[in-house]
Design a protein around this motif. Structure first.
Motif, PDB file in Angstrom:
ATOM      1  N   ASP A  42      67.199 -33.694 -65.234  1.00  0.00           N
ATOM      2  CA  ASP A  42      68.588 -34.107 -65.464  1.00  0.00           C
ATOM      3  C   ASP A  42      69.266 -33.196 -66.479  1.00  0.00           C
ATOM      4  O   ASP A  42      70.365 -32.684 -66.243  1.00  0.00           O
ATOM      5  CB  ASP A  42      68.606 -35.559 -65.947  1.00  0.00           C
ATOM      6  N   LEU A  43      68.618 -32.965 -67.610  1.00  0.00           N
ATOM      7  CA  LEU A  43      69.195 -32.123 -68.660  1.00  0.00           C
ATOM      8  C   LEU A  43      69.405 -30.692 -68.177  1.00  0.00           C
ATOM      9  O   LEU A  43      70.481 -30.104 -68.382  1.00  0.00           O
ATOM     10  CB  LEU A  43      68.282 -32.138 -69.886  1.00  0.00           C
ATOM     11  N   GLN A  44      68.389 -30.107 -67.539  1.00  0.00           N
ATOM     12  CA  GLN A  44      68.501 -28.703 -67.136  1.00  0.00           C
ATOM     13  C   GLN A  44      69.544 -28.502 -66.034  1.00  0.00           C
ATOM     14  O   GLN A  44      70.270 -27.506 -66.032  1.00  0.00           O
ATOM     15  CB  GLN A  44      67.135 -28.155 -66.698  1.00  0.00           C
ATOM     16  N   LEU A  45      69.641 -29.463 -65.109  1.00  0.00           N
ATOM     17  CA  LEU A  45      70.678 -29.326 -64.089  1.00  0.00           C
ATOM     18  C   LEU A  45      72.066 -29.468 -64.714  1.00  0.00           C
ATOM     19  O   LEU A  45      72.982 -28.709 -64.377  1.00  0.00           O
ATOM     20  CB  LEU A  45      70.500 -30.351 -62.976  1.00  0.00           C
ATOM     21  N   ALA A  46      72.227 -30.428 -65.621  1.00  0.00           N
ATOM     22  CA  ALA A  46      73.521 -30.593 -66.280  1.00  0.00           C
ATOM     23  C   ALA A  46      73.912 -29.324 -67.023  1.00  0.00           C
ATOM     24  O   ALA A  46      75.067 -28.861 -66.945  1.00  0.00           O
ATOM     25  CB  ALA A  46      73.482 -31.790 -67.229  1.00  0.00           C
ATOM     26  N   LEU A  47      72.971 -28.743 -67.760  1.00  0.00           N
ATOM     27  CA  LEU A  47      73.250 -27.492 -68.471  1.00  0.00           C
ATOM     28  C   LEU A  47      73.606 -26.379 -67.497  1.00  0.00           C
ATOM     29  O   LEU A  47      74.543 -25.608 -67.730  1.00  0.00           O
ATOM     30  CB  LEU A  47      72.027 -27.074 -69.292  1.00  0.00           C
ATOM     31  N   TRP A  48      72.850 -26.278 -66.417  1.00  0.00           N
ATOM     32  CA  TRP A  48      73.109 -25.210 -65.448  1.00  0.00           C
ATOM     33  C   TRP A  48      74.518 -25.335 -64.871  1.00  0.00           C
ATOM     34  O   TRP A  48      75.240 -24.335 -64.752  1.00  0.00           O
ATOM     35  CB  TRP A  48      72.070 -25.250 -64.326  1.00  0.00           C
ATOM     36  N   VAL A  49      74.929 -26.545 -64.527  1.00  0.00           N
ATOM     37  CA  VAL A  49      76.279 -26.752 -63.993  1.00  0.00           C
ATOM     38  C   VAL A  49      77.328 -26.368 -65.041  1.00  0.00           C
ATOM     39  O   VAL A  49      78.311 -25.676 -64.733  1.00  0.00           O
ATOM     40  CB  VAL A  49      76.468 -28.219 -63.545  1.00  0.00           C
ATOM     41  N   LEU A  50      77.124 -26.780 -66.271  1.00  0.00           N
ATOM     42  CA  LEU A  50      78.077 -26.461 -67.328  1.00  0.00           C
ATOM     43  C   LEU A  50      78.148 -24.960 -67.571  1.00  0.00           C
ATOM     44  O   LEU A  50      79.237 -24.411 -67.805  1.00  0.00           O
ATOM     45  CB  LEU A  50      77.699 -27.201 -68.608  1.00  0.00           C
ATOM     46  N   TYR A  51      77.030 -24.283 -67.523  1.00  0.00           N
ATOM     47  CA  TYR A  51      77.050 -22.829 -67.694  1.00  0.00           C
ATOM     48  C   TYR A  51      77.715 -22.122 -66.526  1.00  0.00           C
ATOM     49  O   TYR A  51      78.403 -21.104 -66.708  1.00  0.00           O
ATOM     50  CB  TYR A  51      75.620 -22.300 -67.875  1.00  0.00           C
ATOM     51  N   GLU A  52      77.502 -22.622 -65.320  1.00  0.00           N
ATOM     52  CA  GLU A  52      78.084 -21.959 -64.151  1.00  0.00           C
ATOM     53  C   GLU A  52      79.612 -21.969 -64.180  1.00  0.00           C
ATOM     54  O   GLU A  52      80.253 -21.162 -63.510  1.00  0.00           O
ATOM     55  CB  GLU A  52      77.574 -22.591 -62.860  1.00  0.00           C
ATOM     56  N   LEU A  53      80.194 -22.871 -64.948  1.00  0.00           N
ATOM     57  CA  LEU A  53      81.653 -22.842 -65.109  1.00  0.00           C
ATOM     58  C   LEU A  53      82.113 -21.534 -65.737  1.00  0.00           C
ATOM     59  O   LEU A  53      83.274 -21.136 -65.575  1.00  0.00           O
ATOM     60  CB  LEU A  53      82.114 -24.019 -65.977  1.00  0.00           C
ATOM     61  N   HIS A  54      81.228 -20.855 -66.469  1.00  0.00           N
ATOM     62  CA  HIS A  54      81.555 -19.582 -67.112  1.00  0.00           C
ATOM     63  C   HIS A  54      81.187 -18.380 -66.240  1.00  0.00           C
ATOM     64  O   HIS A  54      81.441 -17.234 -66.635  1.00  0.00           O
ATOM     65  CB  HIS A  54      80.841 -19.478 -68.460  1.00  0.00           C
ATOM     66  N   TYR A  55      80.563 -18.633 -65.105  1.00  0.00           N
ATOM     67  CA  TYR A  55      80.257 -17.567 -64.164  1.00  0.00           C
ATOM     68  C   TYR A  55      81.267 -17.615 -63.003  1.00  0.00           C
ATOM     69  O   TYR A  55      82.386 -17.156 -63.141  1.00  0.00           O
ATOM     70  CB  TYR A  55      78.820 -17.685 -63.649  1.00  0.00           C
ATOM     71  N   ARG A  56      80.908 -18.209 -61.903  1.00  0.00           N
ATOM     72  CA  ARG A  56      81.767 -18.193 -60.710  1.00  0.00           C
ATOM     73  C   ARG A  56      82.370 -19.545 -60.372  1.00  0.00           C
ATOM     74  O   ARG A  56      83.205 -19.631 -59.467  1.00  0.00           O
ATOM     75  CB  ARG A  56      80.965 -17.665 -59.516  1.00  0.00           C
ATOM     76  N   GLY A  57      81.929 -20.590 -61.069  1.00  0.00           N
ATOM     77  CA  GLY A  57      82.505 -21.896 -60.808  1.00  0.00           C
ATOM     78  C   GLY A  57      82.041 -22.503 -59.502  1.00  0.00           C
ATOM     79  O   GLY A  57      81.089 -22.029 -58.869  1.00  0.00           O
ATOM     80  N   PHE A  58      82.728 -23.551 -59.082  1.00  0.00           N
ATOM     81  CA  PHE A  58      82.334 -24.313 -57.897  1.00  0.00           C
ATOM     82  C   PHE A  58      83.545 -24.560 -57.007  1.00  0.00           C
ATOM     83  O   PHE A  58      84.684 -24.659 -57.484  1.00  0.00           O
ATOM     84  CB  PHE A  58      81.731 -25.664 -58.311  1.00  0.00           C
ATOM     85  N   ASP A  59      83.283 -24.699 -55.719  1.00  0.00           N
ATOM     86  CA  ASP A  59      84.342 -25.009 -54.766  1.00  0.00           C
ATOM     87  C   ASP A  59      85.034 -26.310 -55.159  1.00  0.00           C
ATOM     88  O   ASP A  59      84.366 -27.330 -55.412  1.00  0.00           O
ATOM     89  CB  ASP A  59      83.768 -25.157 -53.351  1.00  0.00           C
ATOM     90  N   GLY A  60      86.345 -26.277 -55.214  1.00  0.00           N
ATOM     91  CA  GLY A  60      87.114 -27.481 -55.474  1.00  0.00           C
ATOM     92  C   GLY A  60      87.139 -27.932 -56.917  1.00  0.00           C
ATOM     93  O   GLY A  60      87.689 -28.998 -57.216  1.00  0.00           O
ATOM     94  N   VAL A  61      86.551 -27.165 -57.836  1.00  0.00           N
ATOM     95  CA  VAL A  61      86.536 -27.536 -59.251  1.00  0.00           C
ATOM     96  C   VAL A  61      87.596 -26.718 -59.989  1.00  0.00           C
ATOM     97  O   VAL A  61      87.593 -25.489 -59.928  1.00  0.00           O
ATOM     98  CB  VAL A  61      85.148 -27.307 -59.875  1.00  0.00           C
ATOM     99  N   ASP A  62      88.488 -27.406 -60.671  1.00  0.00           N
ATOM    100  CA  ASP A  62      89.568 -26.755 -61.406  1.00  0.00           C
ATOM    101  C   ASP A  62      88.987 -25.820 -62.471  1.00  0.00           C
ATOM    102  O   ASP A  62      88.170 -26.235 -63.285  1.00  0.00           O
ATOM    103  CB  ASP A  62      90.439 -27.828 -62.074  1.00  0.00           C
ATOM    104  N   PRO A  63      89.397 -24.541 -62.496  1.00  0.00           N
ATOM    105  CA  PRO A  63      88.846 -23.605 -63.490  1.00  0.00           C
ATOM    106  C   PRO A  63      89.147 -23.990 -64.930  1.00  0.00           C
ATOM    107  O   PRO A  63      88.466 -23.506 -65.851  1.00  0.00           O
ATOM    108  CB  PRO A  63      89.499 -22.267 -63.127  1.00  0.00           C
ATOM    109  N   ASP A  64      90.133 -24.854 -65.159  1.00  0.00           N
ATOM    110  CA  ASP A  64      90.425 -25.277 -66.527  1.00  0.00           C
ATOM    111  C   ASP A  64      89.309 -26.121 -67.139  1.00  0.00           C
ATOM    112  O   ASP A  64      89.275 -26.330 -68.360  1.00  0.00           O
ATOM    113  CB  ASP A  64      91.746 -26.054 -66.575  1.00  0.00           C
ATOM    114  N   TRP A  65      88.381 -26.602 -66.302  1.00  0.00           N
ATOM    115  CA  TRP A  65      87.240 -27.331 -66.841  1.00  0.00           C
ATOM    116  C   TRP A  65      86.363 -26.435 -67.725  1.00  0.00           C
ATOM    117  O   TRP A  65      85.609 -26.939 -68.563  1.00  0.00           O
ATOM    118  CB  TRP A  65      86.371 -27.884 -65.711  1.00  0.00           C
ATOM    119  N   GLU A  66      86.447 -25.128 -67.548  1.00  0.00           N
ATOM    120  CA  GLU A  66      85.565 -24.222 -68.274  1.00  0.00           C
ATOM    121  C   GLU A  66      85.628 -24.435 -69.785  1.00  0.00           C
ATOM    122  O   GLU A  66      84.615 -24.345 -70.473  1.00  0.00           O
ATOM    123  CB  GLU A  66      85.920 -22.773 -67.944  1.00  0.00           C
TER     124      GLU A  66
END
Length: 333
Positions: A42-66
């Motif tokens: 749970d922790l590592q996936l949450a961290l990975w998702v949060l870090y990916e906001l600083h790379y390429r982001g996700f489909d349908g996710v507002d870039p302002d979340w970064e």
């Protein structure tokens, strides 16, 4: 890339929040699960998702979340637990000149040898699973360490640019290491899309990627980032020779093995640049930060060993090293 399926309460809250409008995240309690953070799915996936906001982001996710303050606050709490666990787990760093100390750490590493297993014993299915795990980093190879470039000056900056220029193929797409790895994946009939297999890899694999992202994103961890890169380069050449030979044993052609073959010579040079010009040059400028630099190297070696042991333990028991076997891998089992 789509948001992955959550693995617990924290990652579920993060994924759910990212599906909405920035500013709507109200936070979530974070508690220790009672075991090492690099084993916490749970922790590592949450961290990975949060870090990916600083790379390429996700489909349908507002870039302002970064840069959402509440998400950054959550990330800081998760990182604090991650670092605390690493400080307890990694060995004490040697009191030697930095290049020699890095060699001491590498020579003292007793982690299981993934490369020997793949060279001599792995089945094609196991090799493909290994590539799936490595795809989490290799499809963005070098990107986390590139965050160090604008934070350096003089000799260490020139050294890091020299290493990264090779990683990015000298500006030629077909020579970029991430593209060479994409070719290897294609030759193994794997999905070559960035992040395609994040749902199948383990917490220790995510942790090895998250460690680089954490060190890269925080200027405070710049020396640890450099130490991480040095350890990475100093333990690359011989294993990659074995990986390439293992894939050839299993029928891989020159295109399939080029990623590994490229690293044999390149990383033999990179390890000298990283240890002496990059890390040695940085410590000459900042002698008070040698401890953090060696901590980064020790963390890299430790988590790579944890991830390898997680995979090898499952293979030796006759099991898959993936959380769920997707159709393109299940078909080859």
């Amino acid at each position: 890339m789509r948001l992955p399926e959550p693995r617990g309460g924290v990652s579920e809250t993060v994924v759910r929040a990212l599906s909405g409008a920035p500013g709507s995240f109200a936070g979530v309690p974070v508690s220790s699960p009672g075991y090492e953070p690099w084993l916490d799915e749970d922790l590592q996936l949450a961290l990975w998702v949060l870090y990916e906001l600083h790379y390429r982001g996700f489909d349908g996710v507002d870039p302002d979340w970064e840069w959402d303050p509440a998400l950054l606050g959550l990330r800081a709490r998760l990182e604090a637990g991650f670092v605390e666990g690493l400080r307890k787990a990694v060995p004490a760093v040697p009191d030697e000149p930095v290049a020699r100390a890095l060699t001491t750490l590498v020579d003292a590493d007793t982690g299981p040898s993934m490369s020997r297993f793949l060279q001599r014993k792995a089945t094609l299915t196991q090799f493909r699973e290994f590539v799936v795990h490595r795809s989490i980093y290799h499809l963005k190879e070098a990107d986390p360490h590139s965050w160090g470039i604008p934070r350096l000056g003089g000799r260490p900056k020139a050294a890091l640019v020299e290493i990264q220029a090779d990683e990015y193929g000298g500006g030629r797409l077909e020579r970029m290491h991430a593209e060479l790895f994409r070719t290897t994946m294609g030759k193994l009939d794997l999905d070559t899309e960035y992040g395609a297999y994040v749902g199948q890899v383990s917490a220790p694999t995510l942790a090895t990627s998250n460690l680089m992202s954490m060190f890269g994103l925080h200027r405070r961890w710049l020396p640890a980032l450099l130490g991480h890169l040095a350890a990475f380069e100093m333990t690359s050449s011989i294993p990659n020779r074995r990986y390439g030979n293992g894939l050839r044993r299993l029928g891989g052609d020159a295109d399939a093995t080029r990623f590994y073959d490229e690293h044999i010579a390149a990383d033999a040079v990179h390890e000298q640049i990283a240890a002496h010009d990059l890390c040695g040059g940085y410590v000459d400028q900042h002698p008070d930060q040698v401890g953090d630099l060696l901590f980064g190297a020790a963390c890299a070696l430790y988590l790579d060993g944890v991830a390898a042991e997680w995979i090898l333990t499952r293979w030796e028991a006759g099991n898959s090293a993936l959380r769920e076997a997707p159709a393109d891998l299940a078909a080859s089992a």
